[in-house]
Design a protein around this motif. Structure first.
Motif, PDB file in Angstrom:
ATOM      1  N   THR A  67       0.763  -1.119  -0.053  1.00 44.41           N
ATOM      2  CA  THR A  67       0.013   0.072   0.008  1.00 44.41           C
ATOM      3  C   THR A  67       1.013   1.245  -0.056  1.00 44.41           C
ATOM      4  O   THR A  67       1.796   1.420   0.828  1.00 44.41           O
ATOM      5  CB  THR A  67      -0.929   0.035   1.435  1.00 44.41           C
ATOM      6  N   THR A  68       0.590   2.303  -0.945  1.00 39.62           N
ATOM      7  CA  THR A  68       1.539   3.191  -1.129  1.00 39.62           C
ATOM      8  C   THR A  68       1.116   4.486   0.103  1.00 39.62           C
ATOM      9  O   THR A  68      -0.173   4.089   0.600  1.00 39.62           O
ATOM     10  CB  THR A  68       1.417   4.052  -2.288  1.00 39.62           C
ATOM     11  N   TRP A  69       2.057   5.246   0.648  1.00 39.92           N
ATOM     12  CA  TRP A  69       1.653   6.087   1.714  1.00 39.92           C
ATOM     13  C   TRP A  69       0.420   6.971   1.307  1.00 39.92           C
ATOM     14  O   TRP A  69      -0.185   7.430   2.219  1.00 39.92           O
ATOM     15  CB  TRP A  69       2.731   6.952   2.072  1.00 39.92           C
ATOM     16  N   PRO A  70       0.205   7.398   0.416  1.00 36.62           N
ATOM     17  CA  PRO A  70      -1.026   8.299   0.250  1.00 36.62           C
ATOM     18  C   PRO A  70      -2.196   7.552   0.344  1.00 36.62           C
ATOM     19  O   PRO A  70      -3.317   7.963   0.711  1.00 36.62           O
ATOM     20  CB  PRO A  70      -0.811   9.043  -1.675  1.00 36.62           C
ATOM     21  N   LYS A  71      -2.298   6.252  -0.489  1.00 36.75           N
ATOM     22  CA  LYS A  71      -3.559   5.610  -0.220  1.00 36.75           C
ATOM     23  C   LYS A  71      -3.790   5.094   1.179  1.00 36.75           C
ATOM     24  O   LYS A  71      -4.875   4.992   1.739  1.00 36.75           O
ATOM     25  CB  LYS A  71      -3.372   4.118  -0.966  1.00 36.75           C
ATOM     26  N   LEU A  72      -2.591   4.727   1.972  1.00 35.44           N
ATOM     27  CA  LEU A  72      -2.715   4.438   3.149  1.00 35.44           C
ATOM     28  C   LEU A  72      -3.407   5.621   4.365  1.00 35.44           C
ATOM     29  O   LEU A  72      -4.176   5.410   5.238  1.00 35.44           O
ATOM     30  CB  LEU A  72      -1.429   3.817   3.692  1.00 35.44           C
ATOM     31  N   LEU A  73      -2.621   6.790   3.739  1.00 32.22           N
ATOM     32  CA  LEU A  73      -3.415   7.980   4.606  1.00 32.22           C
ATOM     33  C   LEU A  73      -4.711   8.381   4.379  1.00 32.22           C
ATOM     34  O   LEU A  73      -5.594   8.525   5.090  1.00 32.22           O
ATOM     35  CB  LEU A  73      -2.356   9.168   4.232  1.00 32.22           C
ATOM     36  N   LEU A  74      -5.026   8.118   2.939  1.00 31.37           N
ATOM     37  CA  LEU A  74      -6.456   8.164   2.694  1.00 31.37           C
ATOM     38  C   LEU A  74      -7.351   7.203   3.424  1.00 31.37           C
ATOM     39  O   LEU A  74      -8.487   7.739   3.637  1.00 31.37           O
ATOM     40  CB  LEU A  74      -6.555   8.054   1.145  1.00 31.37           C
ATOM     41  N   ALA A  75      -6.959   6.135   3.376  1.00 33.34           N
ATOM     42  CA  ALA A  75      -7.620   4.890   3.918  1.00 33.34           C
ATOM     43  C   ALA A  75      -7.768   5.388   5.561  1.00 33.34           C
ATOM     44  O   ALA A  75      -9.020   5.295   6.217  1.00 33.34           O
ATOM     45  CB  ALA A  75      -7.076   3.816   4.102  1.00 33.34           C
ATOM     46  N   MET A  76      -7.034   5.845   6.280  1.00 33.38           N
ATOM     47  CA  MET A  76      -6.918   6.483   7.601  1.00 33.38           C
ATOM     48  C   MET A  76      -7.927   7.520   7.682  1.00 33.38           C
ATOM     49  O   MET A  76      -8.876   7.402   8.775  1.00 33.38           O
ATOM     50  CB  MET A  76      -5.685   6.822   8.147  1.00 33.38           C
ATOM     51  N   ARG A  77      -7.975   8.501   6.806  1.00 37.25           N
ATOM     52  CA  ARG A  77      -9.007   9.497   6.909  1.00 37.25           C
ATOM     53  C   ARG A  77     -10.371   9.084   6.791  1.00 37.25           C
ATOM     54  O   ARG A  77     -11.188   9.333   7.577  1.00 37.25           O
ATOM     55  CB  ARG A  77      -8.730  10.494   5.654  1.00 37.25           C
ATOM     56  N   ARG A  78     -10.549   8.256   5.704  1.00 36.70           N
ATOM     57  CA  ARG A  78     -11.790   7.635   5.773  1.00 36.70           C
ATOM     58  C   ARG A  78     -12.298   6.521   6.527  1.00 36.70           C
ATOM     59  O   ARG A  78     -13.451   6.256   6.870  1.00 36.70           O
ATOM     60  CB  ARG A  78     -11.968   6.806   4.349  1.00 36.70           C
ATOM     61  N   LEU A  79     -11.479   6.267   7.350  1.00 28.55           N
ATOM     62  CA  LEU A  79     -11.874   5.230   8.479  1.00 28.55           C
ATOM     63  C   LEU A  79     -12.083   6.293   9.912  1.00 28.55           C
ATOM     64  O   LEU A  79     -12.329   5.584  10.915  1.00 28.55           O
ATOM     65  CB  LEU A  79     -10.900   4.342   8.875  1.00 28.55           C
ATOM     66  N   GLY A  80     -11.858   7.487   9.771  1.00 30.79           N
ATOM     67  CA  GLY A  80     -12.213   8.325  11.038  1.00 30.79           C
ATOM     68  C   GLY A  80     -10.973   8.969  11.443  1.00 30.79           C
ATOM     69  O   GLY A  80     -11.277   9.342  12.826  1.00 30.79           O
ATOM     70  N   MET A  81     -10.008   9.079  10.889  1.00 31.25           N
ATOM     71  CA  MET A  81      -8.857   9.777  11.600  1.00 31.25           C
ATOM     72  C   MET A  81      -8.854  11.346  11.587  1.00 31.25           C
ATOM     73  O   MET A  81      -9.499  11.768  10.691  1.00 31.25           O
ATOM     74  CB  MET A  81      -7.505   9.460  10.574  1.00 31.25           C
ATOM     75  N   PRO A  82      -8.744  11.813  12.821  1.00 34.97           N
ATOM     76  CA  PRO A  82      -8.957  13.334  13.156  1.00 34.97           C
ATOM     77  C   PRO A  82      -8.190  14.127  11.834  1.00 34.97           C
ATOM     78  O   PRO A  82      -6.949  13.541  11.497  1.00 34.97           O
ATOM     79  CB  PRO A  82      -8.508  13.661  14.322  1.00 34.97           C
ATOM     80  N   PRO A  83      -8.687  15.106  11.040  1.00 35.10           N
ATOM     81  CA  PRO A  83      -8.017  15.678   9.943  1.00 35.10           C
ATOM     82  C   PRO A  83      -6.612  16.222  10.443  1.00 35.10           C
ATOM     83  O   PRO A  83      -5.819  16.251   9.816  1.00 35.10           O
ATOM     84  CB  PRO A  83      -9.089  16.677   9.737  1.00 35.10           C
ATOM     85  N   VAL A  84      -6.792  16.763  11.606  1.00 36.96           N
ATOM     86  CA  VAL A  84      -5.271  17.409  12.202  1.00 36.96           C
ATOM     87  C   VAL A  84      -4.278  16.369  12.003  1.00 36.96           C
ATOM     88  O   VAL A  84      -3.047  16.826  11.618  1.00 36.96           O
ATOM     89  CB  VAL A  84      -5.448  18.064  13.453  1.00 36.96           C
ATOM     90  N   LEU A  85      -4.705  15.259  12.610  1.00 38.93           N
ATOM     91  CA  LEU A  85      -3.425  13.995  12.385  1.00 38.93           C
ATOM     92  C   LEU A  85      -2.995  13.537  11.029  1.00 38.93           C
ATOM     93  O   LEU A  85      -1.963  13.435  11.008  1.00 38.93           O
ATOM     94  CB  LEU A  85      -3.955  12.859  13.448  1.00 38.93           C
ATOM     95  N   ALA A  86      -4.026  13.467  10.335  1.00 39.04           N
ATOM     96  CA  ALA A  86      -3.821  13.231   8.988  1.00 39.04           C
ATOM     97  C   ALA A  86      -3.119  14.185   8.211  1.00 39.04           C
ATOM     98  O   ALA A  86      -2.100  13.955   7.514  1.00 39.04           O
ATOM     99  CB  ALA A  86      -5.229  12.862   8.229  1.00 39.04           C
ATOM    100  N   ALA A  87      -3.093  15.392   8.467  1.00 36.36           N
ATOM    101  CA  ALA A  87      -2.441  16.508   7.804  1.00 36.36           C
ATOM    102  C   ALA A  87      -1.101  16.437   8.416  1.00 36.36           C
ATOM    103  O   ALA A  87      -0.084  16.710   7.739  1.00 36.36           O
ATOM    104  CB  ALA A  87      -3.384  17.867   7.928  1.00 36.36           C
TER     105      ALA A  87
END
Length: 208
Positions: free
Chosen positions: A113-133
C-alpha cells in the motif's frame, strides 16, 4: 518497477483494518501459546509470499528492529515471568516472536500500500483531520529537512580544518539546534504561503 498483485489491488481500508486486527490478535495471544503464534506466523508467511516482498529486505529491517525490542523484552520479562510461571528466557523469546510478527505485518502493509493511499484510508476510517495533515506533511517535508541537514554538513566540512571528522557533543548539539531553528523558520514560511492560498486544514485529493 511497482508490483501489481491481488494484495496491491485490494482496498486500502480493508488492508489497514486486517493488519490492525492481526496485530491485536498477536498482542492478545497469551504467553506460551506457541501453536497459536505458529498459526499466526504461517498466515504472515502466506501474506509475504503473496505480497512479493523481498525476504532479504524484510530480514534486514527486522534485524534493526530486533535490537530495540530485545532490550525492552529483557527489561520487562522479569515481572511477566513471575505472573505466568514461566522462565525468563521463554518470556523473552515469546515477546520477541510476538513483536516480530506485528512488525513484519506492518512492513507487508507498507509494501502493498502506498503512503498516500494508506493515509487516505486512515482519513476515511475516521482519523482526525489534524493528525492526517500532520502525517502527510511529515512525509512530504522529511526530504526537505534531510537536504537542509546535508547542506549544513557540507558547510561544516568546508570549514573544518582538523584531520578527524568526529564531532564533539557541543558541536553536534549546536548543529541540531541550528537545524531545528531552520526547520521552524521554514515551517512558518510554508504555513504563511499555504494560508495565503486558502488552506483550511483539510487535505483534498482527486480520490475525494
Amino acid at each position: 518497477m511497482a508490483l501489481d498483485g491481488p494484495l496491491h489491488r485490494l482496498d486500502a481500508r480493508v488492508k489497514l483494518v486486517a493488519a490492525v486486527v492481526y496485530v491485536v490478535a498477536v498482542v492478545a495471544t497469551p504467553l506460551g501459546s506457541w501453536r497459536l503464534l505458529g498459526l499466526l506466523g504461517l498466515v504472515l508467511a502466506v501474506l509475504i509470499a503473496a505480497s512479493g516482498a523481498s525476504p532479504v529486505r524484510l530480514f534486514t529491517r527486522w534485524l534493526g528492529f530486533l535490537a530495540l525490542v530485545g532490550f525492552l523484552a529483557a527489561v520487562t520479562a522479569g515481572g511477566l515471568a513471575a505472573r505466568a510461571n514461566m522462565s525468563w528466557g521463554l518470556v523473552v523469546l515469546n515477546l520477541l516472536v510476538k513483536n516480530s510478527l506485528a512488525f513484519l505485518m506492518m512492513l507487508v502493509l507498507v509494501h502493498v500500500t502506498t503512503w498516500p493511499k494508506l493515509l487516505l484510508a486512515m482519513r476515511r476510517l475516521g482519523m482526525p483531520p489534524v493528525l492526517a495533515a500532520t502525517l502527510s506533511f511529515m512525509d512530504r517535508y522529511v526530504n526537505v529537512l534531510r537536504d537542509e541537514l546535508e547542506r549544513m554538513r557540507s558547510a561544516r566540512r568546508a570549514r573544518w580544518f582538523r584531520r578527524r571528522g568526529d564531532l564533539s557533543i557541543g558541536t553536534l548539539s549546536t548543529l541540531i539546534g541550528v537545524l531545528l531553528l531552520r526547520a521552524l523558520e521554514r515551517e512558518e514560511r510554508v504555513h504563511a504561503a499555504m494560508t495565503a492560498r486558502g488552506w483550511d486544514g483539510t487535505i483534498r485529493t482527486l480520490e475525494d
